[in-house]
Design a protein around this motif. Structure first.
Motif, PDB file in Angstrom:
ATOM      1  N   TYR A  73       1.144  -1.377  -0.056  1.00 62.30           N
ATOM      2  CA  TYR A  73       0.009  -0.260   0.300  1.00 62.30           C
ATOM      3  C   TYR A  73       1.213   1.327  -0.022  1.00 62.30           C
ATOM      4  CZ  TYR A  73      -3.188  -3.324   1.231  1.00 62.30           C
ATOM      5  OH  TYR A  73      -5.007  -4.378   1.684  1.00 62.30           O
ATOM      6  N   TRP A  74       1.994   1.177   0.460  1.00 61.24           N
ATOM      7  CA  TRP A  74       2.436   2.369   0.569  1.00 61.24           C
ATOM      8  C   TRP A  74       2.457   3.131  -0.722  1.00 61.24           C
ATOM      9  CZ3 TRP A  74       3.887   4.145   4.984  1.00 61.24           C
ATOM     10  CH2 TRP A  74       5.096   5.340   5.368  1.00 61.24           C
ATOM     11  N   ASP A  75       3.149   2.471  -2.052  1.00 56.64           N
ATOM     12  CA  ASP A  75       2.728   3.136  -2.940  1.00 56.64           C
ATOM     13  C   ASP A  75       1.848   4.193  -3.249  1.00 56.64           C
ATOM     14  OD1 ASP A  75       1.320   0.802  -3.823  1.00 56.64           O
ATOM     15  OD2 ASP A  75       1.671   1.364  -5.769  1.00 56.64           O
ATOM     16  N   LYS A  76       0.688   3.709  -2.321  1.00 59.85           N
ATOM     17  CA  LYS A  76      -0.597   4.428  -2.865  1.00 59.85           C
ATOM     18  C   LYS A  76      -0.751   5.435  -1.492  1.00 59.85           C
ATOM     19  CE  LYS A  76      -3.261   0.137  -4.527  1.00 59.85           C
ATOM     20  NZ  LYS A  76      -1.857  -0.702  -4.308  1.00 59.85           N
ATOM     21  N   LEU A  77       0.094   5.343  -1.200  1.00 55.63           N
ATOM     22  CA  LEU A  77      -0.074   6.812   0.450  1.00 55.63           C
ATOM     23  C   LEU A  77       0.153   7.838  -0.059  1.00 55.63           C
ATOM     24  CD1 LEU A  77      -0.042   7.045   3.686  1.00 55.63           C
ATOM     25  CD2 LEU A  77       1.960   6.751   3.583  1.00 55.63           C
ATOM     26  N   ASP A  78      -0.707   8.936   0.267  1.00 58.92           N
ATOM     27  CA  ASP A  78      -0.703  10.446   1.112  1.00 58.92           C
ATOM     28  C   ASP A  78       0.492  10.705   1.198  1.00 58.92           C
ATOM     29  OD1 ASP A  78      -0.284  13.249   0.614  1.00 58.92           O
ATOM     30  OD2 ASP A  78      -2.909  13.038  -0.171  1.00 58.92           O
ATOM     31  N   VAL A  79       1.819  11.011   1.613  1.00 53.06           N
ATOM     32  CA  VAL A  79       2.602  11.694   2.161  1.00 53.06           C
ATOM     33  C   VAL A  79       3.051  12.632   2.013  1.00 53.06           C
ATOM     34  CG1 VAL A  79       4.552   9.661   1.597  1.00 53.06           C
ATOM     35  CG2 VAL A  79       4.387  10.484   4.702  1.00 53.06           C
ATOM     36  N   THR A  80       3.720  13.495   3.149  1.00 51.55           N
ATOM     37  CA  THR A  80       4.942  14.260   3.023  1.00 51.55           C
ATOM     38  C   THR A  80       5.316  14.487   4.052  1.00 51.55           C
ATOM     39  OG1 THR A  80       3.151  16.134   1.961  1.00 51.55           O
ATOM     40  CG2 THR A  80       5.079  17.188   2.428  1.00 51.55           C
ATOM     41  N   VAL A  81       7.069  14.578   3.813  1.00 51.11           N
ATOM     42  CA  VAL A  81       7.835  14.806   4.965  1.00 51.11           C
ATOM     43  C   VAL A  81       8.540  16.237   5.205  1.00 51.11           C
ATOM     44  CG1 VAL A  81      10.580  13.459   5.579  1.00 51.11           C
ATOM     45  CG2 VAL A  81       8.519  12.497   3.793  1.00 51.11           C
ATOM     46  N   TYR A  82       8.476  16.502   6.004  1.00 46.31           N
ATOM     47  CA  TYR A  82       8.996  17.855   6.891  1.00 46.31           C
ATOM     48  C   TYR A  82      10.341  18.142   6.829  1.00 46.31           C
ATOM     49  CZ  TYR A  82       3.752  18.429   5.932  1.00 46.31           C
ATOM     50  OH  TYR A  82       2.881  18.141   4.946  1.00 46.31           O
ATOM     51  N   SER A  83      11.606  18.766   7.621  1.00 47.33           N
ATOM     52  CA  SER A  83      12.904  19.177   8.087  1.00 47.33           C
ATOM     53  C   SER A  83      12.218  19.271   9.525  1.00 47.33           C
ATOM     54  CB  SER A  83      13.036  20.092   7.254  1.00 47.33           C
ATOM     55  OG  SER A  83      12.349  21.248   7.719  1.00 47.33           O
ATOM     56  N   ASP A  84      10.954  19.536   9.777  1.00 44.28           N
ATOM     57  CA  ASP A  84      10.779  20.019  11.481  1.00 44.28           C
ATOM     58  C   ASP A  84       9.492  21.011  11.431  1.00 44.28           C
ATOM     59  OD1 ASP A  84      11.014  23.010  10.708  1.00 44.28           O
ATOM     60  OD2 ASP A  84      13.657  22.594  11.271  1.00 44.28           O
ATOM     61  N   PHE A  85       9.611  20.668  12.741  1.00 42.53           N
ATOM     62  CA  PHE A  85       7.751  21.231  13.557  1.00 42.53           C
ATOM     63  C   PHE A  85       7.439  22.095  12.878  1.00 42.53           C
ATOM     64  CE2 PHE A  85       4.316  22.889  16.302  1.00 42.53           C
ATOM     65  CZ  PHE A  85       3.685  21.555  15.719  1.00 42.53           C
ATOM     66  N   GLU A  86       8.728  23.383  12.753  1.00 39.78           N
ATOM     67  CA  GLU A  86       8.219  25.011  12.013  1.00 39.78           C
ATOM     68  C   GLU A  86       7.753  24.584  10.833  1.00 39.78           C
ATOM     69  OE1 GLU A  86      11.010  23.882  14.201  1.00 39.78           O
ATOM     70  OE2 GLU A  86       9.706  24.824  15.995  1.00 39.78           O
ATOM     71  N   ASP A  87       8.888  24.178   9.795  1.00 32.65           N
ATOM     72  CA  ASP A  87       8.821  23.436   8.215  1.00 32.65           C
ATOM     73  C   ASP A  87       6.981  23.103   8.422  1.00 32.65           C
ATOM     74  OD1 ASP A  87       8.703  23.409   5.493  1.00 32.65           O
ATOM     75  OD2 ASP A  87       9.455  20.768   6.368  1.00 32.65           O
ATOM     76  N   PHE A  88       6.827  22.022   9.222  1.00 32.33           N
ATOM     77  CA  PHE A  88       5.818  21.692   8.833  1.00 32.33           C
ATOM     78  C   PHE A  88       4.099  22.834   9.218  1.00 32.33           C
ATOM     79  CE2 PHE A  88       1.891  20.612  11.625  1.00 32.33           C
ATOM     80  CZ  PHE A  88       0.572  19.508  11.119  1.00 32.33           C
TER      81      PHE A  88
END
Length: 167
Positions: A50-65
């Motif tokens: 399922y991983w290729d179907k996942l809507d995922v975003t990675v952030y450098s830190d909480f402030e970036d989020f």
């Protein structure tokens, strides 16, 4: 719905949560540093195919989020909260945040967002539940409150119809 993992440490937990996100149409947000590589086998194994179907975003830190999600309504899961996760009215686009397995969300963030902290009740001296279980418990309550966000029984029953056709 959105699940936010703040500095997750265990790839199998993140993989399980990713699989739950795919099954529920939930977006996954990962705040670095991660305790593993996104290419790690344990992550793929827990997330299955399922991983290729996942809507995922990675952030450098909480402030970036925060910068990339302005105005996000964030509920922080912690054993230190006064309110139970069932005592909150979840918005359809809210963010459910969980901390690293070994230490939880940092105290300074919890203090800043005390009114948005929720907990899962537990018996006795148990320190905490498994991260992927906690995420599923709170996510499904939020989805329930929002009519399960368009998920239907009909689609599930159609996939199971082969079992009854053979009788």
């Amino acid at each position: 719905m959105n699940i936010v993992l703040y500095e997750p440490e265990i790839p199998a937990n993140t993989g399980n949560i990713g699989r739950t996100c795919v099954a529920t149409g939930t977006r996954l947000h990962l705040i670095e540093p991660l305790g593993f590589s996104l290419r790690e086998k344990q992550l793929a194994r827990a997330g299955l195919d399922y991983w290729d179907k996942l809507d995922v975003t990675v952030y450098s830190d909480f402030e970036d989020f925060l910068e990339k999600n302005p105005g996000a309504k964030i509920y922080m899961a912690t054993t230190k909260a006064k309110r139970l996760y069932t005592e909150v009215s979840y918005e359809p686009d809210c963010y459910l945040m969980f901390g690293p397995e070994s230490r939880g969300i940092p105290e300074e963030l919890l203090v800043e967002h005390e009114e948005d902290c929720v907990r899962i009740p537990m018996w006795g001296e148990i320190r905490s539940l498994n991260l992927s279980n906690s995420a599923a418990i709170i996510l499904y309550e939020a989805l329930r409150q929002n009519g399960f966000n368009g998920m239907t029984l009909e689609g599930h029953l159609h996939r199971l119809s082969w079992k009854t056709d053979s009788y």
